[in-house]
Each structure stands twice: as C-alpha cells, then as structure tokens.
Design a protein around this motif. Structure first.
Motif, short mmCIF file in Angstrom:
data_model
loop_
_atom_site.label_atom_id
_atom_site.label_comp_id
_atom_site.label_asym_id
_atom_site.label_seq_id
_atom_site.Cartn_x
_atom_site.Cartn_y
_atom_site.Cartn_z
N THR A 8 -62.68 -80.96 -54.56
CA THR A 8 -63.57 -81.03 -53.40
C THR A 8 -64.95 -81.55 -53.81
N ILE A 9 -65.46 -81.07 -54.94
CA ILE A 9 -66.76 -81.53 -55.44
C ILE A 9 -66.70 -83.02 -55.77
N ILE A 10 -65.59 -83.46 -56.38
CA ILE A 10 -65.44 -84.87 -56.74
C ILE A 10 -65.40 -85.75 -55.49
N GLN A 175 -70.99 -84.05 -45.49
CA GLN A 175 -70.28 -83.25 -46.48
C GLN A 175 -70.24 -83.98 -47.83
N ASP A 176 -71.44 -84.19 -48.38
CA ASP A 176 -71.56 -84.79 -49.71
C ASP A 176 -71.35 -83.71 -50.76
N LYS A 180 -70.70 -79.68 -50.35
CA LYS A 180 -69.48 -79.06 -50.89
C LYS A 180 -69.82 -77.96 -51.89
N ALA A 181 -70.83 -78.20 -52.72
CA ALA A 181 -71.19 -77.21 -53.73
C ALA A 181 -71.74 -75.95 -53.06
N LYS A 182 -72.54 -76.13 -52.02
CA LYS A 182 -73.10 -74.97 -51.32
C LYS A 182 -71.99 -74.15 -50.67
N SER A 183 -71.01 -74.85 -50.06
CA SER A 183 -69.88 -74.15 -49.43
C SER A 183 -69.09 -73.37 -50.46
N ALA A 184 -68.84 -74.01 -51.62
CA ALA A 184 -68.09 -73.34 -52.68
C ALA A 184 -68.87 -72.15 -53.25
N ALA A 185 -70.19 -72.33 -53.41
CA ALA A 185 -71.03 -71.25 -53.93
C ALA A 185 -71.06 -70.06 -52.98
N ASP A 186 -71.11 -70.34 -51.68
CA ASP A 186 -71.11 -69.26 -50.69
C ASP A 186 -69.78 -68.52 -50.69
N ALA A 187 -68.68 -69.27 -50.89
CA ALA A 187 -67.35 -68.66 -50.84
C ALA A 187 -67.05 -67.83 -52.08
N THR A 188 -67.55 -68.27 -53.24
CA THR A 188 -67.20 -67.61 -54.50
C THR A 188 -68.32 -66.74 -55.07
N HIS A 189 -69.52 -66.85 -54.48
CA HIS A 189 -70.69 -66.14 -54.98
C HIS A 189 -71.00 -66.53 -56.43
N PRO A 191 -73.20 -69.43 -57.38
CA PRO A 191 -74.06 -70.59 -57.15
C PRO A 191 -74.41 -71.36 -58.42
N PHE A 192 -74.66 -70.64 -59.51
CA PHE A 192 -75.06 -71.31 -60.75
C PHE A 192 -73.98 -72.28 -61.21
N THR A 193 -72.72 -71.87 -61.14
CA THR A 193 -71.61 -72.71 -61.61
C THR A 193 -71.54 -74.02 -60.83
N PHE A 194 -71.60 -73.95 -59.52
CA PHE A 194 -71.40 -75.15 -58.70
C PHE A 194 -72.65 -76.04 -58.67
N TYR A 195 -73.82 -75.42 -58.65
CA TYR A 195 -75.03 -76.25 -58.66
C TYR A 195 -75.23 -76.91 -60.02
N LEU A 196 -74.78 -76.25 -61.09
CA LEU A 196 -74.83 -76.86 -62.41
C LEU A 196 -73.87 -78.05 -62.48
N ALA A 197 -72.70 -77.91 -61.86
CA ALA A 197 -71.74 -79.01 -61.83
C ALA A 197 -72.30 -80.21 -61.07
N VAL A 198 -72.97 -79.93 -59.96
CA VAL A 198 -73.59 -81.00 -59.18
C VAL A 198 -74.71 -81.67 -59.98
#
Length: 229
Positions: A8-10, A175-176, A180-189, A191-198
């Motif tokens: 999804t992030i890709i 939905q860039d 996508k990263a914010k949605s994933a961070a909200d769902a998994t709690h 945020p550091f993991t997904f924002y770091l990936a972005v």
C-alpha cells in the motif's frame, strides 16, 4: 513487511512520484511563460509576471493548496448552475494537486528561468541575428541551450522542494504515500515505523533525482570552463 501495509505504501509512493513529475511539467510551462512575461518590454505584461511571482511566493504552500482546492471547488459549484449543470461537482484531488503544485512552483521557476536568461550575454542574440537567424532560431539554437545550463541548479532545488511538498496534498484527500502511511499508523498504532518508511522513500526519490540532474548539468556544461576565483 510493514505489517502487510508495504504494498500500500509503495502504491502511494508511485502516486506521489506521478504527482511530482506531472506538477513539475506544469510548473515548467508556467515558469517559462512567467519568465517571458517578466522579461517582456511591454510594461503591463511584465507587471503581470511580477505580480504572479511575488504573490504566489509570498503565501505559504499549504494555505494556497487549501485556498485553491476548496475555493476552486466552491467557485466551480457556483458557476456550474449558471451553465445549466445542477449536480454537485467534486474536484479530483490528483488533478487539483497537479495544478495547485504546478501553479505554486511555476512562480519559483519563473525567477529561476528569468535569472538564467539574464545570465546570457546580450551580444550572443545580436550575433545570431547578424548571421541572419530568425528570432525563433536564435531562441532555439542559442538562448535555450545556454538558459538550460544556467537554470539546472535552480531547477534542481525547486524539484527537490516540490517532491517533498507533495506530502501536503494529502490534506485534501489524495491517497499518496503520506496519506497511506497515516492510515497505516492509525490502524497499527506504529507511527514511527510508517513515517520512517515514508522518509526513506522521499530520500530515495530525491537522491536518485540529484544523480540524474547532476548528470544533466555535466552534460550541458561540456565545453565550458569553470572560472577559478
């Protein structure tokens, strides 16, 4: 990978890159038109180019994005009934993002291109005219190749800023990869993991861009000699 959100992030990253490239194409066209206006001997045209460059560069990008997206949507829905269209019109976030970013960075590129044209000695255009070249030939054969060489450093900087500024378009629902990263961070709690990936993906885009644009700069600098101070 990334708790199943990797693909999804890709997908979001691909949309971000498409948005950035398309916006830069629009910005380049507007920048060239703005530079031509600013260099015009016709005072009202030059003033129009100056107003565009000054006003747009003086307002924060996020404010312009919100103003153009929501204000533009309101304007469209006010005008549509006058033309006989009664249904509510939702602006496409991607299209709105492309033209908004293009409009904003066109003002910055306007100054980049203007400075590049002004860096070319006036005698070169005069020499081309003396050889019997038309204005179009002088522009195409003499001015544009040199303008590109002078403009590449500023163009590179504007591209890097634009590529990162695409993250702001997520506020209007595109939905860039930031969305996508914010949605994933909200769902998994996480945020550091997904924002770091972005952050890593943005760094990858800008790093590859720097390599390509430096290669382009070197290519256009062939035959020139650096001045040693």
């Amino acid at each position: 990978m990334l708790d199943g959100y990797g693909s999804t992030i890709i997908e979001g990253a691909w949309l971000t890159l498409t948005l950035a490239l398309t916006s830069m194409a629009v910005a380049t066209v507007l920048g060239l038109l703005g530079a031509a206006a600013r260099l015009s001997p016709v005072r009202p045209v030059a003033l129009l180019g100056e107003v565009y460059s000054t006003v747009v560069r003086g307002i924060p990008d996020l404010v312009l994005i919100l103003l153009i997206f929501y204000g533009g949507q309101d304007l469209v829905n006010r005008v549509a009934p006058l033309l006989g269209y009664e249904d509510y019109i939702d602006l496409n976030p991607f299209v709105a993002g492309v033209f908004t970013m293009g409009f904003i960075f066109g003002a910055y590129l306007c100054e980049t291109f203007r400075g590049a044209f002004m860096a070319i000695p006036a005698g070169q255009a005069e020499a081309g005219a003396a050889y019997g070249m038309s204005r179009g030939q002088v522009l195409r054969r003499i001015l544009l190749p040199q303008m590109i060489r002078f403009a590449i450093p500023g163009f590179t900087n504007n591209w890097l800023v634009l590529a990162k500024a695409t993250a702001l378009i997520s506020v209007v629902g595109l939905q860039d990869m930031m969305f996508k990263a914010k949605s994933a961070a909200d769902a998994t709690h996480q945020p550091f993991t997904f924002y770091l990936a972005v952050a890593a993906l943005y760094l990858l885009i800008t790093s590859i861009s720097l390599l390509l644009l430096r290669f382009l700069e070197q290519r256009y600098s062939v035959g020139t000699k650096a001045v040693e101070l």
